[in-house]
Every structure is written in C-alpha cells, then in structure tokens.
Design an enzyme around this catalytic site. Sequence first.
Site, PDB file in Angstrom:
ATOM      1  N   HIS A 265      -0.625  -8.338  21.294  1.00 41.29           N
ATOM      2  CA  HIS A 265       0.348  -8.875  22.851  1.00 41.29           C
ATOM      3  C   HIS A 265      -0.498  -7.814  23.563  1.00 41.29           C
ATOM      4  CE1 HIS A 265       2.922  -9.274  25.609  1.00 41.29           C
ATOM      5  NE2 HIS A 265       4.202  -8.732  25.449  1.00 41.29           N
ATOM      6  N   HIS A 306      -3.737 -17.763  23.306  1.00 45.91           N
ATOM      7  CA  HIS A 306      -2.469 -17.455  23.974  1.00 45.91           C
ATOM      8  C   HIS A 306      -1.504 -18.621  22.844  1.00 45.91           C
ATOM      9  CE1 HIS A 306       0.708 -16.439  26.827  1.00 45.91           C
ATOM     10  NE2 HIS A 306       0.187 -15.516  26.710  1.00 45.91           N
ATOM     11  N   ASP A 364      -6.741 -10.511  29.001  1.00 47.80           N
ATOM     12  CA  ASP A 364      -7.204  -9.239  28.278  1.00 47.80           C
ATOM     13  C   ASP A 364      -8.537  -9.094  28.036  1.00 47.80           C
ATOM     14  OD1 ASP A 364      -4.771  -8.009  27.932  1.00 47.80           O
ATOM     15  OD2 ASP A 364      -3.816  -9.198  26.315  1.00 47.80           O
TER      16      ASP A 364
END
Length: 427
Positions: A265, A306, A364
Amino acid sequence: MADKKAQLIIEGNAPVELPVLTGTVGPDVIDVRSLTATGRFTFDPGFMSTASCESKITYIDGDQGILLHRGYPIEQLAEQSDYLETCYLLLNGELPSKEEKAQFVSTIKNHTMVHEQLKTFFNGFRRDAHPMAIMCGVVGALSAFYHDSLDINNPQHREVSAMRLVAKMPTIAAMTYKYSMGQPMMYPRNDLNYAENFLHMMFNTPCEIKPISPVLAKAMDKIFILHADHEQNASTSTVRLAGSSGANPFACIAAGIAALWGPAHGGANEAVLAMLDEIGDVSNIDKFIAKAKDKNDPFKLMGFGHRVYKNRDPRATVMKQTCDEVLGELGITNDPQLELAMRLEEIALTDPYFKERNLYPNVDFYSGIILKAIGIPTSMFTVIFALARTVGWISHWKEMLSGPYKIGRPRQLYTGYEQRDLPANRD
Ligand code: CMC
C-alpha cells in the site's frame, strides 16, 4: 435504486432473490445482506468482489483509468485546485465559495500547532525509529490531548476533530523528521500556505530561515492532492472498520496509518527507491524483471500494479509531469535513478508478463523520485502519503458516522478442528 433482482440458486433449495443496487456510475452490486437468513455467507477474501459500503466521495473506473473526487477528475483538481480546496471538497461534497475557502483555510491555520506537551512523547522513541512508527504512536496519542472533541455522536466534535487532524498532520510529520535529525522542532507559520508551511517545518531551523521555492511548494501541494483519497483502499477500510466500533477519530486515523505503512500500500513509495537502489544499474534490469516474474521469488516490481486500475493510474500521469517540473526547477538533468526508473518502466510496459496482467506504473512509482529531489529522506515518503490521505480517511469516517451504520464484523469459512475434548490424562 433497487429495481433489478438477482436470483441465487443453491442446489436443492428454492431460489433466493437478491436486490441489485445501482449507483450513479460504476458496476451494479448484488445486495447479499438477506443471505444470512438462509444460513449461508458469501466468501470473498481480499474483498475482490465486495463493496463494503455506500459512498459519495470518490469514484474510480479502473479499466478507463479514471479517478473522480465528488465528480471532479483528479487531473483537473491537480491543475486548477489546491490541497486545502480539495480537502474542503472531500469533506463537504462541493467546492467552496471564496468566503467558504477563506474561512476553511483560517480554521485550519487556527489548529496547526500541537499541544506543547505532545513534544515530550517523541523523547520515548529512539532517534533511529522509523517515522511511521512514531506517526502511529503520536497520532493515536492525540486522543489523550483533545478530549473536548471526542464525542463521535456530536457533529460539531466530529468537525473539530477533522480540522485538527488535517491541520496538525504536517506539524507532526515534520516533528518526526526533526526528531530523527536531532534538530529543534519548528513551529508552524500561518503566513505560509499549507505546503510551504510543511516545507518550512521540514527544512528550516531556528538559526536559518530560507525562503521556500514556489515551484517545490506547488509540487508538494500537487503530491498532497494526488494522495488525498482513493475510495475503499486498505487503510480507508481500516479507518471505517475501526470507526464502526465507535472508536475516537484519532485512534481510527492511527489505525489507518498502520495499514498504510505496508509495502503493498503506501509503503510502496519508499520501497520503489529501495528497489531502484538494489537494481543499481540499467544493465541489471533484465535480472530483476525475471525475478518479478518468478513465482518462487517474493520480489515484486514496486510501484507497478494496482487492485483497481487495470489501465494507467491517472495519478501516475500527473506525477510524472510534476516530476519533470521539479527536476527542471532543481536543474537535475541526468538523474541516474530517474533514468533507471524510465528504462524500467519502458521494459516492463512492453513485457508480455506485465501487459497480460495489466500492470502499469502506479502513483508510487514517480512520487519517490520527486520527493527525493525535493530533499525528503526516503523514510519520510510514507509519512507524506499519510499526511495527505488523512483528509480522505476522515471524510470517509465522517460520511459513515453521519448515516446509519453497523459495526463492521465479517464472518469466516472455518476450516479448523470440529469440537473435541481435552484428553483425560495429559501427563
Ligand atoms: N510485480 C510483479 N508481478 C505483479 C506485480 C508486481 N508489482 N503486481 C501484481 N503482479 C502479478 C501477481 O503476481 C499476479 O500474477 P498471477 O496472476 O500470475 O498470480 C497478478 O499480477 C495479479 O496480481 P495480484 O497480486 O493478484 O493483484 P492484487 O490486486 O492482489 O495486488 C498490488 C495489487 C498493488 C498489491 C500488487 O500489484 C503489488 O504488490 N504491487 C507492488 C506494490 C505497489 O506498488 N503498491 C502500491 C499500490 S498504489 C498506491 C496505493 O494505493 O497504496
């Protein structure tokens, strides 16, 4: 909204009729709440096909790569809004008028300082503690300082707690960094905007106050917007679950921070840089791609994939542009880590393994490179994610508490022993 029906046929039983609920956009959902009357539950570990709640805050279309906050596309918010306006939107459902915005900003500024005694809390931690460990503890501890806003059944208290959390997170995050550096903690400056103030508390010292670059502050603000909310992800679901028991908002946000920390995460932004360091050179990329594809190797390409996006993560697209702006501002023209990241992205995007599984770079992948260029240490990356996501968490918590809700209590498929007796003789 439930005019369609689904039928569930369990062999040898009469069909069970289940309502099908339709949202504004997105897939219909089958309402299985009445299923318990049949003595059966649904089984969906990892919530692969389960909507855990109804929400009006954020919508994601993972196939199209669309992310909307209260209906507004993330790209437009990143370009035309600012973080505090986005916070207002998430919390209240509509963009603020000029007056409402000014009032909101002023309220947030009113709450930027933390109780002076909270500082003593930091001394209990080792200087080399991970900042996320400190964040979990210190944010949870806010409930020991702000007793006057803990009545979760009082909308006024909920509002004050929300404001306190959004206002104090940058201060606490920067205090965490200063503690690790052994530098004096900086007080917030209310003459600066939200992002400038954060950078001021991070990088200035009492003996040297340098002006904050507007380009870097704008980039920081964009990073905050891009992380502000993402519907029912692991940490938001954690906050809702904790909140459903009636826990206070500071405890719930501390739970969210803990859930965010994991590398699958929010911890992925830190893990991306660690991975780039480990790969070291473009010549090693093929070896690491092979490791990522090997089922017997736990290595994954951090910053790729994802649960919901099976297309480009729209946040990653904005993040990449911001990355170029920041590197331009800082005059970084040939950053080896960025070059490595670009090459990795190129190779992964053309590799059949990643193509077949729709594994694209996520938010990210680029955020770490920008944060590093701004001078933020790697260990603070996930803290910045937590800072920005606090508004999303608290918006979901408030949404849940302002309507009818039940304690979150999943069931299980039990596969352990049936009842058995302790042996009579256990010598
Ligand atoms: N590298 C290599 N293979 C991958 C990766 C990856 N990064 N991500 C998924 N896969 C493979 C996975 O092994 C599986 O293959 P197979 O079908 O052959 O078993 C397939 O792709 C589907 O993946 P999954 O693990 O079932 O998907 P998930 O929805 O359970 O996991 C994820 C999503 C984000 C946890 C995962 O993609 C991952 O671990 N990515 C790396 C960590 C990361 O970047 N996380 C940040 C997510 S975005 C920010 C946020 O919202 O927190």
